[in-house]
Design a protein around this motif. Structure first.
Motif, PDB file in Angstrom:
ATOM      1  N   VAL A 291       0.849  -1.179   0.000  1.00 25.29           N
ATOM      2  CA  VAL A 291       0.000   0.000   0.000  1.00 25.29           C
ATOM      3  C   VAL A 291       0.889   1.235   0.000  1.00 25.29           C
ATOM      4  CG1 VAL A 291      -0.186   0.018   2.518  1.00 25.29           C
ATOM      5  CG2 VAL A 291      -1.922   1.153   1.153  1.00 25.29           C
ATOM      6  N   PRO A 292       0.556   2.257  -0.785  1.00 21.64           N
ATOM      7  CA  PRO A 292       1.375   3.461  -0.788  1.00 21.64           C
ATOM      8  C   PRO A 292       1.253   4.211   0.537  1.00 21.64           C
ATOM      9  CG  PRO A 292      -0.570   3.765  -2.156  1.00 21.64           C
ATOM     10  CD  PRO A 292      -0.542   2.337  -1.766  1.00 21.64           C
ATOM     11  N   VAL A 293       2.348   4.864   0.904  1.00 24.95           N
ATOM     12  CA  VAL A 293       2.424   5.610   2.158  1.00 24.95           C
ATOM     13  C   VAL A 293       2.829   7.039   1.843  1.00 24.95           C
ATOM     14  CG1 VAL A 293       3.742   5.873   4.293  1.00 24.95           C
ATOM     15  CG2 VAL A 293       2.955   3.617   3.591  1.00 24.95           C
ATOM     16  N   SER A 294       2.212   7.984   2.523  1.00 25.19           N
ATOM     17  CA  SER A 294       2.588   9.389   2.414  1.00 25.19           C
ATOM     18  C   SER A 294       2.311  10.045   3.755  1.00 25.19           C
ATOM     19  CB  SER A 294       1.796  10.085   1.307  1.00 25.19           C
ATOM     20  OG  SER A 294       2.114  11.460   1.238  1.00 25.19           O
ATOM     21  N   ALA A 334       6.121   2.737   0.068  1.00 29.82           N
ATOM     22  CA  ALA A 334       5.116   1.681   0.176  1.00 29.82           C
ATOM     23  C   ALA A 334       5.526   0.721   1.281  1.00 29.82           C
ATOM     24  CB  ALA A 334       4.956   0.932  -1.149  1.00 29.82           C
ATOM     25  N   VAL A 335       4.538   0.098   1.898  1.00 24.40           N
ATOM     26  CA  VAL A 335       4.797  -0.906   2.926  1.00 24.40           C
ATOM     27  C   VAL A 335       3.972  -2.144   2.615  1.00 24.40           C
ATOM     28  CG1 VAL A 335       5.388   0.745   4.728  1.00 24.40           C
ATOM     29  CG2 VAL A 335       3.006   0.039   4.438  1.00 24.40           C
ATOM     30  N   SER A 369     -11.504  -0.775   2.943  1.00 27.51           N
ATOM     31  CA  SER A 369     -10.334  -1.101   2.124  1.00 27.51           C
ATOM     32  C   SER A 369      -9.071  -0.583   2.782  1.00 27.51           C
ATOM     33  CB  SER A 369     -10.460  -0.462   0.730  1.00 27.51           C
ATOM     34  OG  SER A 369     -11.620  -0.887   0.060  1.00 27.51           O
ATOM     35  N   VAL A 370      -7.964  -1.238   2.496  1.00 28.96           N
ATOM     36  CA  VAL A 370      -6.652  -0.718   2.863  1.00 28.96           C
ATOM     37  C   VAL A 370      -6.245   0.260   1.773  1.00 28.96           C
ATOM     38  CG1 VAL A 370      -4.245  -1.264   3.341  1.00 28.96           C
ATOM     39  CG2 VAL A 370      -6.040  -2.846   4.061  1.00 28.96           C
ATOM     40  N   LEU A 371      -6.004   1.518   2.144  1.00 27.62           N
ATOM     41  CA  LEU A 371      -5.732   2.567   1.159  1.00 27.62           C
ATOM     42  C   LEU A 371      -4.526   3.395   1.570  1.00 27.62           C
ATOM     43  CD1 LEU A 371      -9.312   4.052   0.579  1.00 27.62           C
ATOM     44  CD2 LEU A 371      -8.112   2.419  -0.890  1.00 27.62           C
ATOM     45  N   GLY A 372      -3.833   3.935   0.559  1.00 30.72           N
ATOM     46  CA  GLY A 372      -2.850   4.968   0.793  1.00 30.72           C
ATOM     47  C   GLY A 372      -3.515   6.325   0.775  1.00 30.72           C
ATOM     48  N   PRO A 373      -2.811   7.371   1.197  1.00 31.85           N
ATOM     49  CA  PRO A 373      -3.396   8.715   1.200  1.00 31.85           C
ATOM     50  C   PRO A 373      -3.876   9.182  -0.159  1.00 31.85           C
ATOM     51  CG  PRO A 373      -1.441   8.666   2.577  1.00 31.85           C
ATOM     52  CD  PRO A 373      -1.485   7.344   1.859  1.00 31.85           C
ATOM     53  N   ASP A 374      -3.327   8.622  -1.233  1.00 31.40           N
ATOM     54  CA  ASP A 374      -3.798   8.998  -2.570  1.00 31.40           C
ATOM     55  C   ASP A 374      -5.041   8.225  -2.986  1.00 31.40           C
ATOM     56  OD1 ASP A 374      -2.717   6.508  -2.937  1.00 31.40           O
ATOM     57  OD2 ASP A 374      -1.402   7.065  -4.600  1.00 31.40           O
ATOM     58  N   SER A 377      -4.663   1.425  -3.821  1.00 34.38           N
ATOM     59  CA  SER A 377      -4.075   0.226  -3.229  1.00 34.38           C
ATOM     60  C   SER A 377      -4.239  -0.892  -4.235  1.00 34.38           C
ATOM     61  CB  SER A 377      -4.745  -0.137  -1.898  1.00 34.38           C
ATOM     62  OG  SER A 377      -6.076  -0.559  -2.105  1.00 34.38           O
ATOM     63  N   GLU A 378      -3.710  -2.052  -3.912  1.00 37.18           N
ATOM     64  CA  GLU A 378      -3.852  -3.190  -4.803  1.00 37.18           C
ATOM     65  C   GLU A 378      -5.259  -3.773  -4.691  1.00 37.18           C
ATOM     66  OE1 GLU A 378      -0.646  -5.798  -3.842  1.00 37.18           O
ATOM     67  OE2 GLU A 378       0.858  -4.517  -4.806  1.00 37.18           O
ATOM     68  N   PRO A 379      -5.790  -4.367  -5.783  1.00 34.61           N
ATOM     69  CA  PRO A 379      -7.190  -4.828  -5.787  1.00 34.61           C
ATOM     70  C   PRO A 379      -7.522  -5.787  -4.650  1.00 34.61           C
ATOM     71  CG  PRO A 379      -6.296  -4.870  -8.009  1.00 34.61           C
ATOM     72  CD  PRO A 379      -5.142  -4.561  -7.099  1.00 34.61           C
ATOM     73  N   GLN A 380      -6.570  -6.658  -4.295  1.00 39.18           N
ATOM     74  CA  GLN A 380      -6.866  -7.659  -3.274  1.00 39.18           C
ATOM     75  C   GLN A 380      -7.008  -7.079  -1.872  1.00 39.18           C
ATOM     76  OE1 GLN A 380      -4.117  -7.464  -5.057  1.00 39.18           O
ATOM     77  NE2 GLN A 380      -2.269  -7.755  -3.827  1.00 39.18           N
ATOM     78  N   LEU A 381      -6.674  -5.801  -1.703  1.00 36.10           N
ATOM     79  CA  LEU A 381      -6.810  -5.150  -0.403  1.00 36.10           C
ATOM     80  C   LEU A 381      -8.055  -4.264  -0.327  1.00 36.10           C
ATOM     81  CD1 LEU A 381      -3.088  -4.108   0.254  1.00 36.10           C
ATOM     82  CD2 LEU A 381      -4.340  -6.006   1.278  1.00 36.10           C
TER      83      LEU A 381
END
Length: 636
Positions: A291-294, A334-335, A369-374, A377-381
């Motif tokens: 997932v992207p991180v910001s 990303a983490v 959903s698991v999301l980044g600030p933007d 995320s990947e579809p499976q999340l």
């Protein structure tokens, strides 16, 4: 977009609406539903499948939509076998599943290409005879809009042989009559918005479920687009080299795909989709991705990423409306995140994590959903938590937040289950980022010894290998102990070619004389974990090995002066014989290593090997082995 007159649109209405009724009954529901979902949320367009693959004992009968992990594969190889030249599996090029449209390609054929070959082929099979047998209507006002042949009278065309017949025909007719695809799309858009056609497109089945609504939505729009394409291609004076029926279906499917992506789903679709998601939701479910991180943040939330969130008082988690924001050690990038949804609370707090915090949050709708600030995320999340409103518990596990120099160290596991609201619980806190956020003085923590071997994760040894270190022996003696002939070195590419050809499945080994010790490395091999090999290798000193593979199987072994002291699978209670564990040299090698914790288990084993023999393997050693490019086949 082309500008067509209202007069032409009105002239097209009678023949197009008549053709729509005829074609609609021929379009199969499966392909129609896939087209009909093109305007739905991303999660609705994914194929449905259980995360478990099949039912298992203890599985709870509450189902859900699971977005699949899409993998792209190259040529098949023996299980676990990886070419030595690929040192980092993340650097493998992504194989294209289908050709990418060029910037100049019309939107219609680009959309058709993006659907892949199977759906257009199936629709061609359903519509081909009817389209080929029907005469195109006479629409005098259409003639001025039909594009002429290309200047010069010549046209070249090449096909990859992997495209569908409708795509090949559509590309060919567009090459012979440039602009025809855009004309079909323009007329389809204009007619779809016409007051006489819009009600036909809005017709829905009574009490329809999600597949029925999606199919009807796709079917009516496809019937419109194919009727338009049939009307346009017919008088366009296309040469006989073009399969007209395939071109009509191809242009119609492509135009329908473009229009359906632009068109909102019918009002009845959202509740029908939710009903379907709830009927299919299964627990437990597990997914994994990055997932992207910001700004040191990512989140598990319903809807959009929250605009703002307070710093977490516990150093890790801040509860927000519809979920929680997680504080990361990394500011940007990303983490890795594991997401687990359970029917009830886990029986115990998992080991191997530096920070573990448990909080409650209330879901307004569900499917967080698991999301980044933007917002990505990947579809499976995406849309993974239960699809019902209510109170949920979230346990956040974190490790590696302080290890900013290692891009693979920072990892999270989020565990979710339904439970009444309760106070937050801090199960564990032991990292510097958490100390700083909490305003506490960070204690001095010595780096864990296994961190020295984290480079293994990004090397050609990451998935499966055995590393054997021997003292008191020569290269020739170690090779003989493995059953290899020191007089028969071979280039590694030659060995790999034989393995990849599938003619044989033989073990092989590489060796490196470091001076104080001999390193033996097996890429996806395990001979060094065998007792007889270690007994022979250790005849003049000590020999120890660590084996691991992609199935999480491991084996750690120690031998001295021809005697096997210990050989066991780390992390399996009782596998290490108490007598062997009492051996002073073995006990010293294992001291302080938590082998029951699965995190970095192979790296911990390599620490034990280094302690026992006095020598370990380094990234520079592996570089020397790969640069030399020499291996030895092990003879039975």
């Amino acid at each position: 977009m082309l500008d067509v007159s209202d007069r032409l649109v009105d002239e097209l209405l009678p023949p197009i609406t008549a053709a729509m009724r005829m074609l609609g009954g021929l379009i199969p529901s499966g392909p129609a539903a896939r087209l009909g979902r093109l305007g739905a949320p991303d999660e609705a367009r994914q194929e449905r499948r259980s995360t478990l693959g099949r039912a298992r004992h203890g599985q709870v009968a509450v189902r859900s939509l699971q977005a699949p992990v899409v993998t792209q594969r190259g040529p098949a190889a023996p299980p676990g076998l990886r070419r030595l030249g690929t040192l980092n599996p993340q650097e493998l090029p992504r194989a294209a599943q289908r050709p990418h449209p060029t910037p100049a390609e019309p939107a219609t054929t680009a959309a058709l290409r993006g659907l892949g070959p199977l759906l257009p082929e199936r629709l061609l099979g359903a519509l081909e005879l009817t389209v080929a047998g029907a005469e195109p209507p006479d629409v005098p006002g259409l003639a001025p809009y039909l594009p002429p042949p290309p200047a010069g009278g010549r046209f070249g065309f090449a096909s990859t042989g992997q495209e569908s017949e409708p795509l090949t025909a559509a590309l060919l007719v567009e090459g012979l009559r440039p602009g025809l695809a855009d004309l079909v799309l323009t007329l389809t858009r204009r007619l779809a918005a016409h007051p006489s056609v819009a009600p036909l497109l809005a017709e829905m089945p009574d009490a329809g479920d999600e597949p029925a609504i999606a199919a009807q939505h796709g079917r009516t729009h496809l019937a419109l687009a194919v009727a338009v394409a049939h009307t346009v291609v017919g008088p366009a004076q296309v040469p006989p080299v073009v399969d007209r029926a395939a071109a009509v279906v191809g242009l119609g499917v492509g135009a329908a795909a473009v229009v359906l992506r632009e068109t909102p789903m019918p009002p009845a679709y959202a509740p029908a989709l939710l009903e379907k998601v709830r009927a299919e939701y299964l627990l437990p479910r597990r997914s994994y991705g990055s997932v992207p991180v910001s700004g040191h943040r990512f989140a598990l939330v319903e809807g959009a990423f929250p605009d703002a969130a307070d710093l977490p008082g516990d150093g890790l988690v801040t509860v927000v409306d519809g979920g929680a924001v997680i504080r990361t050690g990394r500011a940007d990038g990303a983490v890795r995140v594991h997401l687990t949804v359970l029917a009830e609370a886990p029986p115990e707090v998992a080991a191997g994590w530096e920070e573990v915090v448990e909080v409650s949050w209330r879901a307004a709708e569900g499917l967080a959903s698991v999301l980044g600030p933007d917002g990505t995320s990947e579809p499976q999340l995406r849309a993974q938590t239960p699809p019902w409103p209510g109170d949920y518990r979230l346990r956040v596990h974190a490790r590696g937040r302080a290890e900013t120099g290692d891009p693979d160290a920072e990892t999270y596991e989020l565990v979710v289950w339904a439970a009444p609201a309760a106070a937050a619980v801090v199960h564990r806190r032991a990292d510097r980022p958490g100390d700083r956020v909490r305003g506490e003085t960070a204690p001095v923590r010595a780096p864990r010894p296994e961190q020295a071997y984290r480079w293994i994760r990004r090397s050609s040894l990451s998935e499966a290998a055995t590393v054997t270190v021997t003292t008191g022996a020569t290269v020739e003696e170690v090779l003989a102990a493995f059953g290899a002939d020191p007089k028969r070195p071979e280039p590694i590419p030659s060995i790999e070619e034989d393995l990849f050809a599938g003619d044989a499945n033989f073990p092989w080994v590489t060796v490196l004389d470091t001076g104080p010790a001999i390193l033996a490395v097996e890429f996806n091999g395990f001979r060094g974990s065998r007792g007889p090999v270690l007994r022979r290798a250790s005849a003049g000193g000590r020999s120890a090995s660590m084996f691991w593979n992609a199935r999480a199987l491991t084996r750690l072994s120690f031998a001295e002066h021809g005697r096997l002291l210990a050989a066991f699978e780390p992390g399996t209670g009782g596998d290490l014989d108490p007598k062997a564990a009492a051996e002073p040299a073995v006990a010293a090698a294992l001291a302080g290593l938590d082998l029951d914790d699965h995190v970095d288990r192979s790296q911990k084993g390599l620490v034990a090997v280094e302690r026992f023999t006095g020598h370990g393997i380094t990234a520079a050693d592996l570089d020397r082995i790969t640069a030399a490019g020499i291996g030895y086949r092990i003879v039975p």
